[in-house]
Structure formats: structure tokens, C-alpha cells
Design an enzyme around this catalytic site. Sequence first.
Site, short mmCIF file in Angstrom:
data_model
loop_
_atom_site.label_atom_id
_atom_site.label_comp_id
_atom_site.label_asym_id
_atom_site.label_seq_id
_atom_site.Cartn_x
_atom_site.Cartn_y
_atom_site.Cartn_z
N THR A 47 37.17 46.00 19.69
CA THR A 47 36.29 44.80 19.88
C THR A 47 36.51 43.94 18.60
OG1 THR A 47 34.73 46.12 21.29
CG2 THR A 47 33.89 44.13 19.99
N THR B 290 35.48 51.05 19.63
CA THR B 290 34.43 52.01 19.14
C THR B 290 34.52 53.39 20.35
OG1 THR B 290 32.99 50.59 20.44
CG2 THR B 290 33.26 50.57 17.93
#
Lengths: 352, 365
Positions: free
Chosen positions: B51, B130
Site C-alpha cells: 500500500t 501489510t
Amino acid sequence: MLNPFVSRLARNGLMALLIACAAVSADAQELPKVRIFATGGTISGYASDRDLQYAYKAGSIPPDKLLADLPEAAKVADLSYEEIAETGSGGINTQILLKLAKQINAWLARPDTAGAVVTHGTATMEETTYFLNLVIHSDKPVVVVGAMRPFTSISRDGPFNLYNAIRVAADPEARKNGVMILLNEEIQAARDVTKTNTERVNTFDTRDLGPIGFADEDRIVFYRRLLYRHTYKSEFDVDNLTDLPKVDICYGYQEGDRACIDGVVAAGAKGVVLDDSSPGNRAAVKDARTKGVVFAQSDRKGSGRVLNSPNDVASGVVTADNLNAQKSRMLLRLALTKTSDPKEIQRMFEEY
Amino acid sequence: MNKVLAFLTCMLPLVYCVSAQAQEIPTAGQPPIVQDQSKLPHVVIVSMGGTIASRAKDRMNLTHYGDGPPVDPKDWLHDLPELQNVARVTTEDMRSKGGDKFGDIARVAHRLNELAKDPTIDGFVVTHGTNTMAEVAFYMNLVVNTDKPIVFVGSQRPWSGISGDGPLNMYDAVRVAADPDAKGLGVLHCMNQNINAARDVTKTSAYRVETFKGLDVGSLGFADPDKVKFYRAPVRKHTTESEFAGTDLKELPPVELFYSYTDAPGYVIDAAVQHGAKGLVIDGYGAGVPSPSQAKAMTRAQAKGVIIVITTRTRGGRVQEVPARAKAHDVNGDNLPPEKARLLLQLALTKTHDWTKIQQYFNTY
């Protein structure tokens, strides 16, 4: 036919029984020597009825009774005890702290001893523990233990906590970890642990950094070692002291005036911990600095560091890192036995 | 006062204009950059994407981004000139094309082992999505043979997102990688100003910025604005002490994992064994207990030489040594989550098929 899980459980129980029988016959001479230093607290609290969880008298059950109630502990360690005090957390004072430190130092200095256990009320346990973390000269384990429910209560947590504290104090792998608190099967580091709940058995918590290990039934496991100075690496020594400098705490809040600082300084405080800021602090600090009073800035939030600001140190206010106010008070008291130079005291707050 | 207001008003469109590419990173107030960088540590940022390397067209898009241009590793240096005050930063683009394959992890492990030998490099930052970053960090913790800091970083919001956490996370990760105190602590993870150990860190929230936590044992330290500070070091073996250090495997023995719940069936376990699984991780309930059907399938699998590791779906506390599990030759997964237990079991199976030796790995790593 039993399902596999049930048969696994049955085998488990039988094995535990066999282990227990074997342990009873172990020769006490070969067991590690652990001494209990009793100060009182809820763990030795007595109430007339077993459902009374708050109306009890702390420090009523002497250490020999605590141990007689826990014959299993004699299989783990060669136990002895000293009675330092018979009080709750609120009754702990400088004289008791100094006596406790000196007696533990004398015990651990003996080459044949393994560790020490301290029984203590839980309310101020964290600051006694941190004080010991700074003044015990040994790398042998010192474990402070207590209970949330009195000795006489149903579902009392004391006996299991005491049993586990003795196991940790007898464990060579627990060395070099400083002074530890053990309740609820969790091994917590003196510097970082705090009491977080008024009643529950899981009250001790280390909010940012977590416990360093666990006293599990199968074994004692450590996951963390400490990177700051403590016990055998500490520069502080109270063995020849009969008193400690007076340090008080002033809590910060909206519209807080200078009365707290003025008051404790007038009463003889050599240091003051400012737990967060009151608007009245600035002027009062300035005046108290002319009398040599040293300040430490902690934070009432209970998590996170007070960031270093060179301006604060120059004005005689050291930052307390992530130590809470009651522990900052202990470090400041000991620091003041060495120096009143804020820069030097700031170094101590960064290293301990 | 009026003059100041007028100045600010006319500056507004300018600021917006200048920051069009990374509109969420203020361009005002950049600190002066040191001219002589020769004394600064050399940190390599290895991009595995994530991200933190993603953009959306709309800054309010925090959940289904990717329609904006991806972040080239050089963009981080461009958007964060402050990094030049912390370290000499160079970049390696190791973003995967297909996403989430062991081959990508192996490639980066190989490259980190290679770069770690370079005496001119002082530390590493690795970006990663993540979702699986904790287990990838744990793998590197076991196989990269260096005491130089390796810091995993990511973000919960895309590089283009409003109040994006990426820039500060990246800045902090480089500070940690450049910090001599970070040496020898194993692979680290730094987001939301917390420094965690690769073994113990777990993602705990789908969208919040405070998602990564060391579940049982907390953080090692903090990347605070005034300084990077460490309080704890991991006890379990890692990096230079690891028996797997320098491992350069292109693939690992197949190990599958199964979650336990009421009536969890055994046939999926049978199927995994039929497909060639050499090990199984059973994420048991409570103290590490499989369902009755799973327990029967486990016994069938063990008869074929499959090694079984038990974890607990509670995500807190250890799976303890109990006689029944020893009798069954089940390995206790300690307090590892199943996805990390799986990687350790895969590595262990490259060394041995003796369950007692594998238990030793789980007791010490």
C-alpha cells in the site's frame, strides 16, 4: 470408544499425577535456596468470610502460614522467610524500603542462594519493585508477588501467584532480568509494569512493551531481555543510607495552580515530579529552582515517552522518558542521593 | 496581519500545484538538507511494493486504490528529501509482478544476504504489503545472515491518501535502519512509531494505522520524534544465530494450515496429505485443541510421516507441552501464529523429519 481429545486429556491428568508424586520425594538439600521477604498486602489478607473480597485486613497471615498452605512450593525450592513488615501498600515507607533492600542484598550476596521473593500489596507494588530494581546489587532473580483477593477469599489468586513467583526466583534463566513482578502467570519488568485495574486478577500490565515472559505450567519462558541499566549494573547504593531525599508528585490538570509545588517545597521536598502540566507550574518551578529543587516531567497518560527537550533540562526540569510519576519519584529520590545537577539526572532518566 | 493573509491566500493554489503528484505530502516547511552526506549511514530501501507503494486518483480512496500510478522507489526519495538528513539512501526495486508468491520472498532473501555482505551498506528498509508482511519479516529473521538492521515498513493508507501514514512510517523506518542501536536485534518492523520484533508482530486491524502489535510481548522500542529508543531485545534466536541463516532455497517443502472450529472436518487434511503436504499446522482452539474429526485425520497423516504443529487460534499465550501431545508426537507451536509456524516448519523440514528436533526449533526460534 473415547474420542481422541478426551483420551489425550485423561493421559495428561495421569502424567501430571505421576510427576507430582516424583517431585514430593526430591531431596530438599539439592533445591535452589529461595527466601520470602514478607511485607504484607492482600496476599496475606484476612477476612472473616470467604466472600469478603475488599473488607479484609492486609498483612494478617504470617509467611510461615502462607508457606504451610503451599506444600507444593517446597518441591521447587529450599524455602526460608523473613518478615520485613505486616502492612498493606499504603503502609510502605522509606524505612521499610531501605530495610527490604538491605536484607535482600545481604541474602543474595551469599554464594549459596538462588533468588528472592517479596510479598507486597499491589497498590504501590510497582514503585517498590522499581526501587529494588535500582538498588539490588545482584543478577539473581528477585520476584515481587501479591494478590488481588485476600488469603481467605474464594477463587483467591495468591497461592498460585506465590507458587509461580517461587518457581521464577528458583530459575537460573530468570537471572539478569532485574526485579520482576509476577501475578496472573505473567512475568513483568519492574521498570515498565503498572497496575491498571482496581479489582481484576489481570491488573498488572506493561502497556507499550508487554511482559518479558510467562510462568506457564510446562515451563518458564522468557521472550525479552532488557536493554536499560538495572540491579547489578546500577550505580545506586542504599546499603549505608538511613533515609532518602523527599520527593513529591504534583498532578497536572486544567486550572491547576502553583499551590501543590509551593506546598511540597515548603514541606521540604528536594525534588518534585510533575505528572503532566498545570498552568501554575511555570512560575512555581522558577521560584523553587532558586532553592535547588529538581523537577522531573512525567505524563499522566500512562503510555508513551515524554520527549526530550533541551530547554526543559536548562530550566531544571528533566524529562522522565516513559516512567510513570510514582516510578519517576523513586528514581529522582535515588538520583538526588548522588547529585542535584539536572543534566546528570537527565542522564540517569535516560539510562535506567 | 492583512498582508500575511493575502500572502497565504495567493500561496494556496501554488502549494496545491507543486504537490500535484503527492498531494498529501505538504511541500511547505521542508528543512534544510545537509550538503555533505559522506558521514551518514548508507541505507538501502528494498521495495516489495505494498500500500505504501500504491496511489489512487482520489485522495479519499483509502480502500480500493491502485488506479493511480504505482510509486516508484525513487518517488519516496523525491517526496521525502528529509531522508537525506538521516542517511545516504539508495533503492532496489523488487516489486513482484504476480503478487504473494514464495518465489518473491526467496528472491528478496537472496538479495538481502548478498547486499548484507557489502561493507558500504549499514542497514535496510523493506517495504511490503501489510497483510502478509509479518510472516515475510519472520522468514527474513530466520534466513538473513546479518546483524545490520533490516526494518520492514508499510502503510495502511496509500501514498496518495488523505492523512496518509506512509511518509512518516518511511521516514521512521529509515531512521531505525540508520541507528546503531538497532543492530543485532533481528529483523524489525516499524509502523505507527512502534518498533516491533519480526517474530512477535502481528497485524490486528484491517484499516487502522495502529494495526501492528507484538501480541503477547509488546514492542521493542519507539521511533519518537526526538530519538529512536530501544527498551527490549528478543531472546529467541534470529539472523546471525539462526541455523537457517544464509539459506538460499527457491522453494520450501509443502506445508498447509487448518483452522479449528466446531465440526471442522478431517477430509480437507486428508486432501492436503494426498496433494503431497509434508507438514501441517493445526490452528487449534483454546489451548491448542483440534476438532475430533481433525484429530483423527492428524493421526492418519502422521502414519504417513507428516509432521504436525499445533498453534492456538486465541492469538495469545503458548501452546504448552502436555503429555498427551508428546504421546501423539504433535509439535507445540509455542506462541507463534499459524502463518509463522508454517514457515518455521517448512524450514525445519529442510533439516529433519524428527518431530523432537522440530520441537526444539519451536522452543528456540
